[in-house]
Design an enzyme around this catalytic site. Structure first.
Site, PDB file in Angstrom:
ATOM      1  N   GLY A  82       0.837  -1.204   0.000  1.00 43.65           N
ATOM      2  CA  GLY A  82       0.000   0.000   0.000  1.00 43.65           C
ATOM      3  C   GLY A  82       0.870   1.251   0.000  1.00 43.65           C
ATOM      4  N   GLY A 110      -0.483   5.119  -1.209  1.00 41.24           N
ATOM      5  CA  GLY A 110      -1.512   5.904  -0.520  1.00 41.24           C
ATOM      6  C   GLY A 110      -0.933   7.101   0.210  1.00 41.24           C
ATOM      7  N   GLN A 111      -1.796   7.765   0.971  1.00 39.14           N
ATOM      8  CA  GLN A 111      -1.391   9.010   1.651  1.00 39.14           C
ATOM      9  C   GLN A 111      -0.202   8.795   2.587  1.00 39.14           C
ATOM     10  OE1 GLN A 111      -3.956  10.504   4.725  1.00 39.14           O
ATOM     11  NE2 GLN A 111      -3.247  12.618   4.533  1.00 39.14           N
ATOM     12  N   ASP A 139       2.099  -1.806  -4.406  1.00 39.65           N
ATOM     13  CA  ASP A 139       0.694  -1.385  -4.303  1.00 39.65           C
ATOM     14  C   ASP A 139      -0.071  -2.106  -5.406  1.00 39.65           C
ATOM     15  OD1 ASP A 139      -0.545   1.564  -2.892  1.00 39.65           O
ATOM     16  OD2 ASP A 139      -1.798   0.264  -4.136  1.00 39.65           O
ATOM     17  N   ILE A 140      -1.394  -2.033  -5.331  1.00 40.59           N
ATOM     18  CA  ILE A 140      -2.223  -2.651  -6.363  1.00 40.59           C
ATOM     19  C   ILE A 140      -2.274  -1.756  -7.612  1.00 40.59           C
ATOM     20  CG2 ILE A 140      -4.439  -1.692  -5.577  1.00 40.59           C
ATOM     21  CD1 ILE A 140      -5.384  -4.756  -5.800  1.00 40.59           C
ATOM     22  N   ARG A 141      -1.847  -0.503  -7.443  1.00 39.63           N
ATOM     23  CA  ARG A 141      -1.799   0.455  -8.566  1.00 39.63           C
ATOM     24  C   ARG A 141      -0.467   1.206  -8.498  1.00 39.63           C
ATOM     25  NH1 ARG A 141      -3.196   5.564  -5.763  1.00 39.63           N
ATOM     26  NH2 ARG A 141      -3.658   4.870  -3.679  1.00 39.63           N
ATOM     27  N   ASP A 169      -1.073  -7.244  -4.735  1.00 37.93           N
ATOM     28  CA  ASP A 169      -2.357  -7.190  -4.047  1.00 37.93           C
ATOM     29  C   ASP A 169      -2.132  -7.708  -2.624  1.00 37.93           C
ATOM     30  OD1 ASP A 169      -4.837  -7.711  -3.015  1.00 37.93           O
ATOM     31  OD2 ASP A 169      -5.560  -8.909  -4.717  1.00 37.93           O
ATOM     32  N   TYR A 220     -14.940   0.050   9.577  1.00 37.43           N
ATOM     33  CA  TYR A 220     -13.494   0.280   9.646  1.00 37.43           C
ATOM     34  C   TYR A 220     -12.990   0.099  11.083  1.00 37.43           C
ATOM     35  CZ  TYR A 220      -9.246   3.279   9.388  1.00 37.43           C
ATOM     36  OH  TYR A 220      -7.984   3.794   9.459  1.00 37.43           O
ATOM     37  N   LYS A 257     -10.288  -2.528  12.616  1.00 43.77           N
ATOM     38  CA  LYS A 257      -9.053  -2.114  13.292  1.00 43.77           C
ATOM     39  C   LYS A 257      -8.995  -2.694  14.709  1.00 43.77           C
ATOM     40  CE  LYS A 257      -6.877   0.182  10.128  1.00 43.77           C
ATOM     41  NZ  LYS A 257      -5.634  -0.369   9.585  1.00 43.77           N
TER      42      LYS A 257
HETATM   43  C1  AKB Z   1     -10.317   7.952   8.528  1.00 42.85           C
HETATM   44  O1  AKB Z   1     -10.820   9.086   8.628  1.00 42.85           O
HETATM   45  O2  AKB Z   1     -10.964   6.940   8.229  1.00 42.85           O
HETATM   46  C2  AKB Z   1      -8.857   7.787   8.865  1.00 42.85           C
HETATM   47  C3  AKB Z   1      -8.626   7.412  10.292  1.00 42.85           C
HETATM   48  C4  AKB Z   1      -8.900   8.370  11.382  1.00 42.85           C
HETATM   49  O3  AKB Z   1      -8.206   6.315  10.562  1.00 42.85           O
HETATM   50  N1  AKB Z   1      -8.150   8.990   8.559  1.00 42.85           N
END
Ligand code: AKB
Length: 312
Positions: A9, A12-13, A35-37, A53, A143, A147
């Site tokens: 990855g 990404g940012q 990364d995948i891209r 991937d 999400y 986590k």
């Molecule tokens: C999000 O906003 O999903 C992320 C985070 C706080 O993990 N930046």
């Protein structure tokens, strides 16, 4: 000499800046970006790159064997806002990529892992201010659930199989090199771009939504410091709280107005408001200070000055 590192990855940012920081530190050839891209030119041209991937165990294993990788930074993930739209895809990506690297370490094929967690592990029943390292954790987002589960698995693999996995709970991250994608805290990056383009921004969170945030340079420094810390000092093998600043959309708008007086912000909260409302407002990161001497350097006004200077 640094043994080879793999970043999953990397485009990404966070991955982009982490890759560049690791290449600057250890030499380009020791840091394999994947990364995948494909990513930006600087990243692609500054060292080895593999299209990969993160959910494909065999593909990662091949790269690990080919480059004799020792450390993996797993930065591939689906963030909070996108994950609400694609729950099963988010769960699959966020969990299977983690199991892939944990199992590589369990099998002795790599020896160290960095995996990012998030303030999203907390939920609406968590005390909001100075949220403690260990407290009520009942995340209400897809999400956050991924986590929090990930944190449990990291600790489990550490205790059961002696896997050296290290993690921080990143707050919202602000950076200018690569745009974030699919997060709830992304407004705090978009606002700087719009301030410079149109002197105005329509915010998808309400004016008083206070969230923990961090400038990218601090986040990268924290990541490198944690990975370099002596293992015997690390008392947390789930994920460390990591704090810096906390602000609202109104605060960031005021900070921008110090540079662009005509800047205007308006508010049109959407589904992301509910996500933000379930997260802490500020973080107690004293355990990170104690164990590996974590101290942030950038406050909101420093961040605003850096963002406007570099984007302008
Ligand atoms: C999000 O906003 O999903 C992320 C985070 C706080 O993990 N930046």
């Amino acid at each position: 000499m640094q043994k080879p590192i793999l970043i999953l990855g990397a485009c990404g940012q966070i991955g982009t800046e982490l890759t560049m920081a690791l290449r600057a530190k250890h030499g380009s050839e020791s840091v394999v970006a994947s990364d995948i891209r494909e990513g930006n030119d600087t990243l692609m041209e500054s060292g080895p790159f593999e299209l990969l991937d993160a959910t494909n165990y065999e593909a990662i294993e091949d790269v690990v064997m080919h480059y004799e990788i020792d450390e993996v930074y797993l930065m591939a993930a689906m963030l909070s806002a996108t994950a609400e739209k694609f729950p099963m895809r988010a769960w699959n990506l966020n969990m299977s990529s983690l199991f892939n690297v944990l199992n590589l370490a369990k099998e002795g094929k790599i020896s160290k892992i960095f995996w990012p967690s998030s303030i999203a592990v907390f939920g609406p029943n968590t005390p909001k201010e100075d949220t403690a390292q260990s407290t009520i954790m009942e995340p209400s987002t897809v999400y956050g659930i991924s986590k929090q589960s990930g944190e449990r698995w990291c600790e489990y693999y550490f205790k059961k199989f002696d896997v050296d996995v290290r993690s921080v709970r990143y707050p919202g991250l602000i950076s200018w090199k690569t745009m974030p994608g699919g997060g709830t805290t992304d407004y705090a990056v978009e606002i700087y771009h719009k301030a410079l383009e149109n002197q105005s921004y329509k915010c998808f969170l309400g004016p008083e939504t206070k969230l923990p945030m961090m400038y990218m340079d601090d986040a990268i420094r924290a990541t490198l410091n944690l990975m370099e810390a002596d293992a015997k000092n690390l008392s947390v093998r789930s994920s460390y709280n990591l704090g810096s600043m906390s602000f609202t959309p109104e605060d960031i708008a005021d900070s921008i107005k110090n540079h662009i007086p005509e800047f205007k912000i308006s508010y049109e909260p959407d589904f992301r408001q509910q996500i933000a409302d379930s997260w802490p407002s500020s973080i107690d990161d004293s355990q990170a200070l104690k164990d590996w001497n974590w101290k942030p350097e950038f406050n909101l006004d420093d961040t605003t000055a850096e963002m406007l200077k570099n984007l302008g």
